[in-house]
Scaffold this active site. Structure first.
Site, PDB file in Angstrom:
ATOM      1  N   ASP A  57       0.799  -1.379  -0.131  1.00  0.00           N
ATOM      2  CA  ASP A  57      -0.033   0.240  -0.008  1.00  0.00           C
ATOM      3  C   ASP A  57       0.976   1.153  -0.092  1.00  0.00           C
ATOM      4  O   ASP A  57       1.710   1.280   1.072  1.00  0.00           O
ATOM      5  CB  ASP A  57      -0.898  -0.003   1.132  1.00  0.00           C
ATOM      6  N   ARG A 142     -10.387  17.960 -14.179  1.00  0.00           N
ATOM      7  CA  ARG A 142      -9.276  17.382 -13.853  1.00  0.00           C
ATOM      8  C   ARG A 142      -8.591  18.155 -13.123  1.00  0.00           C
ATOM      9  O   ARG A 142      -7.046  18.225 -13.210  1.00  0.00           O
ATOM     10  CB  ARG A 142      -8.424  16.979 -15.109  1.00  0.00           C
ATOM     11  N   TYR A 145      -6.249  16.022 -10.105  1.00  0.00           N
ATOM     12  CA  TYR A 145      -5.449  15.175 -10.850  1.00  0.00           C
ATOM     13  C   TYR A 145      -4.396  15.971 -11.568  1.00  0.00           C
ATOM     14  O   TYR A 145      -3.112  15.591 -11.230  1.00  0.00           O
ATOM     15  CB  TYR A 145      -6.413  14.472 -11.947  1.00  0.00           C
ATOM     16  N   LYS A 149      -0.366  15.573 -10.900  1.00  0.00           N
ATOM     17  CA  LYS A 149       0.572  15.050 -12.155  1.00  0.00           C
ATOM     18  C   LYS A 149       1.617  16.065 -12.263  1.00  0.00           C
ATOM     19  O   LYS A 149       2.643  15.620 -12.915  1.00  0.00           O
ATOM     20  CB  LYS A 149      -0.400  14.612 -13.309  1.00  0.00           C
ATOM     21  N   SER A 182      -9.882   1.297 -14.672  1.00  0.00           N
ATOM     22  CA  SER A 182     -10.418   2.613 -14.274  1.00  0.00           C
ATOM     23  C   SER A 182     -10.906   3.474 -15.337  1.00  0.00           C
ATOM     24  O   SER A 182     -12.020   4.434 -14.937  1.00  0.00           O
ATOM     25  CB  SER A 182      -9.351   3.294 -13.246  1.00  0.00           C
ATOM     26  N   ARG A 207     -10.295  13.534 -28.343  1.00  0.00           N
ATOM     27  CA  ARG A 207      -9.250  14.565 -28.298  1.00  0.00           C
ATOM     28  C   ARG A 207      -7.970  13.827 -28.373  1.00  0.00           C
ATOM     29  O   ARG A 207      -6.649  14.501 -28.032  1.00  0.00           O
ATOM     30  CB  ARG A 207      -9.330  14.886 -26.672  1.00  0.00           C
TER      31      ARG A 207
HETATM   32  P1  NAD Z   1      -6.183   1.593 -13.020  1.00  0.00           P
HETATM   33  O1  NAD Z   1      -6.454   3.167 -12.444  1.00  0.00           O
HETATM   34  O2  NAD Z   1      -7.250   0.943 -13.581  1.00  0.00           O
HETATM   35  O3  NAD Z   1      -5.665   1.067 -11.753  1.00  0.00           O
HETATM   36  C1  NAD Z   1      -5.021   1.560 -10.646  1.00  0.00           C
HETATM   37  C2  NAD Z   1      -4.400   0.587  -9.872  1.00  0.00           C
HETATM   38  O4  NAD Z   1      -3.999   1.265  -8.555  1.00  0.00           O
HETATM   39  C3  NAD Z   1      -5.449  -0.453  -9.350  1.00  0.00           C
HETATM   40  O5  NAD Z   1      -4.885  -1.847  -9.290  1.00  0.00           O
HETATM   41  C4  NAD Z   1      -5.410  -0.240  -7.618  1.00  0.00           C
HETATM   42  O6  NAD Z   1      -5.712  -1.225  -6.765  1.00  0.00           O
HETATM   43  C5  NAD Z   1      -4.123   0.434  -7.510  1.00  0.00           C
HETATM   44  N1  NAD Z   1      -3.956   1.197  -5.995  1.00  0.00           N
HETATM   45  C6  NAD Z   1      -4.784   2.188  -5.586  1.00  0.00           C
HETATM   46  N2  NAD Z   1      -4.596   2.626  -4.357  1.00  0.00           N
HETATM   47  C7  NAD Z   1      -3.392   2.018  -4.186  1.00  0.00           C
HETATM   48  C8  NAD Z   1      -2.520   2.073  -3.017  1.00  0.00           C
HETATM   49  N3  NAD Z   1      -2.760   2.920  -2.013  1.00  0.00           N
HETATM   50  N4  NAD Z   1      -1.406   1.418  -3.315  1.00  0.00           N
HETATM   51  C9  NAD Z   1      -1.064   0.490  -4.180  1.00  0.00           C
HETATM   52  N5  NAD Z   1      -1.943   0.389  -5.458  1.00  0.00           N
HETATM   53  C10 NAD Z   1      -3.065   1.123  -5.424  1.00  0.00           C
HETATM   54  O7  NAD Z   1      -4.783   1.832 -13.856  1.00  0.00           O
HETATM   55  P2  NAD Z   1      -4.291   2.712 -15.066  1.00  0.00           P
HETATM   56  O8  NAD Z   1      -5.577   3.570 -15.417  1.00  0.00           O
HETATM   57  O9  NAD Z   1      -3.367   2.133 -15.891  1.00  0.00           O
HETATM   58  O10 NAD Z   1      -3.502   4.142 -14.088  1.00  0.00           O
HETATM   59  C11 NAD Z   1      -2.198   3.652 -13.704  1.00  0.00           C
HETATM   60  C12 NAD Z   1      -1.501   4.967 -13.638  1.00  0.00           C
HETATM   61  O11 NAD Z   1      -1.396   5.525 -14.607  1.00  0.00           O
HETATM   62  C13 NAD Z   1      -2.181   6.106 -12.492  1.00  0.00           C
HETATM   63  O12 NAD Z   1      -1.182   6.703 -11.797  1.00  0.00           O
HETATM   64  C14 NAD Z   1      -2.862   6.974 -13.470  1.00  0.00           C
HETATM   65  O13 NAD Z   1      -3.007   8.250 -12.937  1.00  0.00           O
HETATM   66  C15 NAD Z   1      -2.126   6.972 -14.627  1.00  0.00           C
HETATM   67  N6  NAD Z   1      -2.200   7.178 -16.045  1.00  0.00           N
HETATM   68  C16 NAD Z   1      -3.591   6.597 -16.541  1.00  0.00           C
HETATM   69  C17 NAD Z   1      -3.970   7.081 -17.705  1.00  0.00           C
HETATM   70  C18 NAD Z   1      -5.419   6.509 -18.102  1.00  0.00           C
HETATM   71  O14 NAD Z   1      -5.876   7.136 -19.126  1.00  0.00           O
HETATM   72  N7  NAD Z   1      -5.628   5.139 -17.991  1.00  0.00           N
HETATM   73  C19 NAD Z   1      -3.504   8.135 -18.400  1.00  0.00           C
HETATM   74  C20 NAD Z   1      -2.130   8.775 -17.840  1.00  0.00           C
HETATM   75  C21 NAD Z   1      -1.756   8.494 -16.825  1.00  0.00           C
END
Ligand code: NAD
Length: 248
Positions: A57, A142, A145, A149, A182, A207
């Site tokens: 975590d 956003r 967020y 970021k 997500s 977009r």
């Molecule tokens: P996701 O959001 O579907 O999954 C997130 C994962 O984080 C889950 O497995 C969850 O259990 C885990 N998590 C949540 N709280 C946690 C904690 N306290 N400790 C450990 N793990 C924890 O995955 P995603 O969409 O691929 O996103 C992953 C990363 O990429 C994030 O940082 C997100 O902001 C970033 N990101 C995503 C996108 C997108 O469009 N999906 C775009 C840019 C950046």
């Protein structure tokens, strides 16, 4: 392949999405991967000869210390993050507090914990998950967020500058929209707001000038590169991979 042969990698948020795809890609490239998440049920489904899973975590320092002691990573991929919906008026201080803890302070904690060992072993590569959304480009609803970021980019540059002489590289990744569990939830939520799932999907896809969102595997390919010695000459940078979103 053997691009990451001999490297020990610690990945946070590896149970699904980009973290999962990256853990698999790095394992395929020959790394010994320590894939961690809070969602242990999903982690159990992540099986590969080069992958060891455990609960970590990122909000909990003791949990991070245990994970780092086990993994002894040469590469740290800080992938955990949460997308909050809302603007500067509707977001609460609590939303901002939580997002900073999960999206930014978590990385400060893991880096602080992993760095001494990396330095001792002669160097390492730290990869932080930022986003195109933040200081590269803005998007509606956003605020929380994007603010967090953008902070990840500042953190990345600081670590890169402070530890370059000790063989540490620190970069971050700035994806556009990526298909993940997500993200599907976000499309569904926006669909309810807009009255149709198709309209919400179109809003996300339109977009991206490339006409589609990214796959998690496409982002994982960049993670493999930044983890490997092929990227030895890059540090302190946001690496944008966004289907042309911010590049117009
Ligand atoms: P996701 O959001 O579907 O999954 C997130 C994962 O984080 C889950 O497995 C969850 O259990 C885990 N998590 C949540 N709280 C946690 C904690 N306290 N400790 C450990 N793990 C924890 O995955 P995603 O969409 O691929 O996103 C992953 C990363 O990429 C994030 O940082 C997100 O902001 C970033 N990101 C995503 C996108 C997108 O469009 N999906 C775009 C840019 C950046």
């Amino acid at each position: 392949s053997s691009r990451l042969e001999g490297k020990r990698v610690l990945v946070t948020a590896a149970a699904q999405g980009i973290g999962r795809a990256s853990a698999l890609a790095m394992a395929e490239a020959g790394a010994q991967v320590f894939a961690t998440d809070v969602a242990t049920d999903l982690l159990d489904k992540l099986t590969h000869d080069n992958i060891q899973t455990s609960k970590l975590d990122v909000l909990d320092l003791a949990s991070i210390e245990t994970g780092v002691a086990t993994a002894q990573p040469d590469v740290l991929f800080n992938c955990a993050g949460f997308v909050h919906h809302g603007d500067v008026i509707t977001a609460t201080d609590e939303d901002l507090e939580f997002a900073f803890d999960l999206n930014v302070r978590s990385m400060v904690r893991t880096i602080r914990t992993a760095l001494p060992g990396m330095i001792e072993r002669g160097g390492g590569s730290i990869i932080n998950m930022s986003s195109a959304l933040g200081s590269i480009i803005g998007a509606p609803n956003r605020m929380v967020y994007g603010t967090t970021k953008a902070a990840v980019i500042g953190l990345t540059k600081s670590v890169a500058v402070d530890y370059i002489k000790q063989g540490i590289r620190c970069n971050c990744i700035c994806p556009g929209t990526v298909e993940s569990p997500s993200w599907h939830d976000r499309v569904t939520a926006l669909g309810k707001e807009m009255g149709s799932y198709a309209a919400a999907l179109e809003a996300f896809v339109s977009r991206q000038p490339l006409g589609r969102v990214a796959t998690a595997e496409e982002i994982a390919a960049l993670v493999v590169y930044l983890a490997s010695d092929e990227s030895a000459f890059t540090t302190g940078h946001p690496h944008i991979i966004d289907g042309g979103w911010s590049g117009q």
